[in-house]
Scaffold this motif. Structure first.
Motif, PDB file in Angstrom:
ATOM      1  N   MET A   1       0.843  -1.199   0.000  1.00 45.41           N
ATOM      2  CA  MET A   1       0.000   0.000   0.000  1.00 45.41           C
ATOM      3  C   MET A   1       0.876   1.245   0.000  1.00 45.41           C
ATOM      4  N   LEU A   2       0.402   2.308  -0.699  1.00 43.84           N
ATOM      5  CA  LEU A   2       1.152   3.538  -0.781  1.00 43.84           C
ATOM      6  C   LEU A   2       1.170   4.250   0.565  1.00 43.84           C
ATOM      7  N   ALA A   3       2.227   5.042   0.776  1.00 46.32           N
ATOM      8  CA  ALA A   3       2.290   5.841   1.986  1.00 46.32           C
ATOM      9  C   ALA A   3       1.166   6.871   1.956  1.00 46.32           C
ATOM     10  N   SER A   4       0.648   7.194   3.139  1.00 47.64           N
ATOM     11  CA  SER A   4      -0.486   8.109   3.219  1.00 47.64           C
ATOM     12  C   SER A   4      -0.102   9.482   2.686  1.00 47.64           C
ATOM     13  N   LYS A   5      -0.937  10.024   1.799  1.00 49.31           N
ATOM     14  CA  LYS A   5      -0.723  11.340   1.245  1.00 49.31           C
ATOM     15  C   LYS A   5      -2.050  12.080   1.233  1.00 49.31           C
ATOM     16  N   GLU A   6      -1.960  13.409   1.243  1.00 45.83           N
ATOM     17  CA  GLU A   6      -3.154  14.225   1.111  1.00 45.83           C
ATOM     18  C   GLU A   6      -3.351  14.566  -0.357  1.00 45.83           C
ATOM     19  N   VAL A   7      -4.498  14.219  -0.882  1.00 47.29           N
ATOM     20  CA  VAL A   7      -4.805  14.457  -2.284  1.00 47.29           C
ATOM     21  C   VAL A   7      -6.134  15.187  -2.381  1.00 47.29           C
ATOM     22  N   GLY A   8      -6.198  16.187  -3.236  1.00 47.71           N
ATOM     23  CA  GLY A   8      -7.433  16.916  -3.444  1.00 47.71           C
ATOM     24  C   GLY A   8      -8.149  16.431  -4.695  1.00 47.71           C
ATOM     25  N   VAL A   9      -9.466  16.309  -4.616  1.00 43.88           N
ATOM     26  CA  VAL A   9     -10.278  15.964  -5.778  1.00 43.88           C
ATOM     27  C   VAL A   9     -11.339  17.043  -5.948  1.00 43.88           C
ATOM     28  N   ILE A  10     -11.272  17.744  -7.062  1.00 41.92           N
ATOM     29  CA  ILE A  10     -12.216  18.818  -7.355  1.00 41.92           C
ATOM     30  C   ILE A  10     -13.230  18.302  -8.364  1.00 41.92           C
ATOM     31  N   GLY A  11     -14.469  18.167  -7.918  1.00 40.40           N
ATOM     32  CA  GLY A  11     -15.516  17.593  -8.754  1.00 40.40           C
ATOM     33  C   GLY A  11     -15.795  16.168  -8.335  1.00 40.40           C
ATOM     34  N   LEU A  12     -16.931  15.935  -7.727  1.00 44.29           N
ATOM     35  CA  LEU A  12     -17.253  14.612  -7.182  1.00 44.29           C
ATOM     36  C   LEU A  12     -18.420  13.966  -7.927  1.00 44.29           C
ATOM     37  N   GLY A  13     -18.433  14.149  -9.247  1.00 42.21           N
ATOM     38  CA  GLY A  13     -19.389  13.444 -10.090  1.00 42.21           C
ATOM     39  C   GLY A  13     -18.986  11.989 -10.217  1.00 42.21           C
ATOM     40  N   LYS A  14     -19.427  11.313 -11.269  1.00 42.61           N
ATOM     41  CA  LYS A  14     -19.163   9.882 -11.418  1.00 42.61           C
ATOM     42  C   LYS A  14     -17.667   9.577 -11.413  1.00 42.61           C
ATOM     43  N   PHE A  15     -16.924  10.260 -12.273  1.00 42.38           N
ATOM     44  CA  PHE A  15     -15.482   9.988 -12.367  1.00 42.38           C
ATOM     45  C   PHE A  15     -14.740  10.450 -11.115  1.00 42.38           C
ATOM     46  N   GLY A  16     -15.004  11.686 -10.682  1.00 40.91           N
ATOM     47  CA  GLY A  16     -14.310  12.223  -9.522  1.00 40.91           C
ATOM     48  C   GLY A  16     -14.568  11.427  -8.262  1.00 40.91           C
ATOM     49  N   PHE A  17     -15.807  11.018  -8.062  1.00 47.01           N
ATOM     50  CA  PHE A  17     -16.145  10.234  -6.881  1.00 47.01           C
ATOM     51  C   PHE A  17     -15.457   8.867  -6.914  1.00 47.01           C
ATOM     52  N   ALA A  18     -15.487   8.209  -8.090  1.00 47.54           N
ATOM     53  CA  ALA A  18     -14.831   6.902  -8.221  1.00 47.54           C
ATOM     54  C   ALA A  18     -13.326   7.021  -7.992  1.00 47.54           C
ATOM     55  N   PHE A  19     -12.733   8.111  -8.507  1.00 44.29           N
ATOM     56  CA  PHE A  19     -11.304   8.345  -8.323  1.00 44.29           C
ATOM     57  C   PHE A  19     -10.994   8.556  -6.836  1.00 44.29           C
ATOM     58  N   ALA A  20     -11.802   9.387  -6.191  1.00 42.42           N
ATOM     59  CA  ALA A  20     -11.600   9.672  -4.767  1.00 42.42           C
ATOM     60  C   ALA A  20     -11.739   8.413  -3.921  1.00 42.42           C
ATOM     61  N   LYS A  21     -12.709   7.576  -4.262  1.00 42.30           N
ATOM     62  CA  LYS A  21     -12.915   6.322  -3.524  1.00 42.30           C
ATOM     63  C   LYS A  21     -11.705   5.402  -3.672  1.00 42.30           C
ATOM     64  N   LEU A  69      -1.745  20.723  -0.471  1.00 36.91           N
ATOM     65  CA  LEU A  69      -1.919  19.318  -0.832  1.00 36.91           C
ATOM     66  C   LEU A  69      -0.803  18.807  -1.743  1.00 36.91           C
ATOM     67  N   ASP A  70      -0.516  17.496  -1.643  1.00 41.52           N
ATOM     68  CA  ASP A  70       0.526  16.882  -2.468  1.00 41.52           C
ATOM     69  C   ASP A  70       0.128  16.857  -3.937  1.00 41.52           C
ATOM     70  N   LYS A  71      -1.110  16.490  -4.202  1.00 40.78           N
ATOM     71  CA  LYS A  71      -1.608  16.358  -5.572  1.00 40.78           C
ATOM     72  C   LYS A  71      -3.071  16.799  -5.608  1.00 40.78           C
ATOM     73  N   VAL A  72      -3.495  17.298  -6.772  1.00 40.89           N
ATOM     74  CA  VAL A  72      -4.894  17.692  -6.945  1.00 40.89           C
ATOM     75  C   VAL A  72      -5.402  17.153  -8.277  1.00 40.89           C
ATOM     76  N   ILE A  73      -6.568  16.506  -8.238  1.00 37.38           N
ATOM     77  CA  ILE A  73      -7.220  15.999  -9.450  1.00 37.38           C
ATOM     78  C   ILE A  73      -8.426  16.881  -9.740  1.00 37.38           C
ATOM     79  N   VAL A  74      -8.530  17.358 -10.977  1.00 34.99           N
ATOM     80  CA  VAL A  74      -9.629  18.229 -11.383  1.00 34.99           C
ATOM     81  C   VAL A  74     -10.565  17.456 -12.304  1.00 34.99           C
ATOM     82  N   SER A  75     -11.806  17.302 -11.887  1.00 33.47           N
ATOM     83  CA  SER A  75     -12.810  16.592 -12.685  1.00 33.47           C
ATOM     84  C   SER A  75     -14.124  17.359 -12.589  1.00 33.47           C
ATOM     85  N   THR A  76     -14.228  18.424 -13.393  1.00 30.65           N
ATOM     86  CA  THR A  76     -15.336  19.372 -13.236  1.00 30.65           C
ATOM     87  C   THR A  76     -16.477  19.129 -14.217  1.00 30.65           C
TER      88      THR A  76
END
Length: 219
Positions: A1-21, A69-76
């Motif tokens: 398992m990867l080391a714990s990191k803080e990641v931001g997800v902008i947009g929690l629609g179908k793709f963003g929510f699945a990515f965040a999960k 945050l370490d990384k941010v994913i944008v899914s708007t």
């Protein structure tokens, strides 16, 4: 398992929510934001932090701590304009490791021109993979080179001015650089020259074992 990191997800629609999960299941602490109340409510019991806000508002993003945050994913969703505004906000805040979901080839080209290091085009990627599997069954086994073998993209920062011969990644970490892309370009080039000086923002694609890839993090 990867080391714990803080990641931001902008947009929690179908793709963003699945990515965040998926990120949460990999041990990441995910900070999610969306302007729709129903999307925020759905994610509240899953993610570390969830905010209902408009990510095109730079002050709102700053209040949510996205600059840290370490990384941010944008899914708007389907708005190319909103996606670009969010990217510009993140860049103004000093966020460098930005992943963006593209909704079209035009959107993809604009994002690369803006200097976004990682652009994801899920529909095109899935269509490409399925078409190849249909026409040439077994081609997906190209990635089945052994247990836990992965590819990884790294954006050049600390390695600026060095070349692959200097870094000696193959002997040091047992990984091989198989492709590279100049900053601002959308196409990858293969079999990179060992003596070419790396530039800020270049992207290197490496192949190797997952555990070896993780050792490169602080190199």
């Amino acid at each position: 398992m990867l080391a714990s990191k803080e990641v931001g997800v902008i947009g929690l629609g179908k793709f963003g929510f699945a990515f965040a999960k998926a990120l949460t299941e990999l041990g990441c602490d995910v900070v999610g934001v969306d302007r729709r109340e129903d999307n925020v409510r759905r994610a509240q019991d899953l993610l570390a932090q969830v905010y209902e806000l408009d990510a095109t508002d730079e002050k709102a993003l700053a209040q949510a701590g996205f600059q840290d945050l370490d990384k941010v994913i944008v899914s708007t969703g389907s708005s190319m304009e909103a996606s670009i505004l969010v990217v510009l906000n993140l860049q103004a805040m000093g966020v460098k490791n930005i992943w963006v979901k593209a909704i079209s080839e035009e959107h993809e080209r604009v994002l690369y021109k803006l200097g976004v290091p990682f652009v994801v085009f899920p529909e095109a990627f899935v269509a490409f993979q399925l078409a190849h599997r249909l026409v040439a069954p077994g081609i997906q086994e190209y990635f089945g080179l052994g247990k836990n073998v992965v590819t990884r993209e790294i954006v050049v920062d600390k390695w600026t001015g060095k070349n692959l011969r200097d870094l000696d990644l193959t002997n040091t970490f047992n990984v091989q650089v198989i492709a590279f892309r100049h900053s601002g370009e959308s196409e990858f080039r293969f079999v990179p020259q060992a003596d070419r000086a790396l530039e800020q923002g270049d992207v290197l694609v490496m192949l190797g074992k997952a555990e070896d890839m993780m050792q490169i993090e602080n190199f």
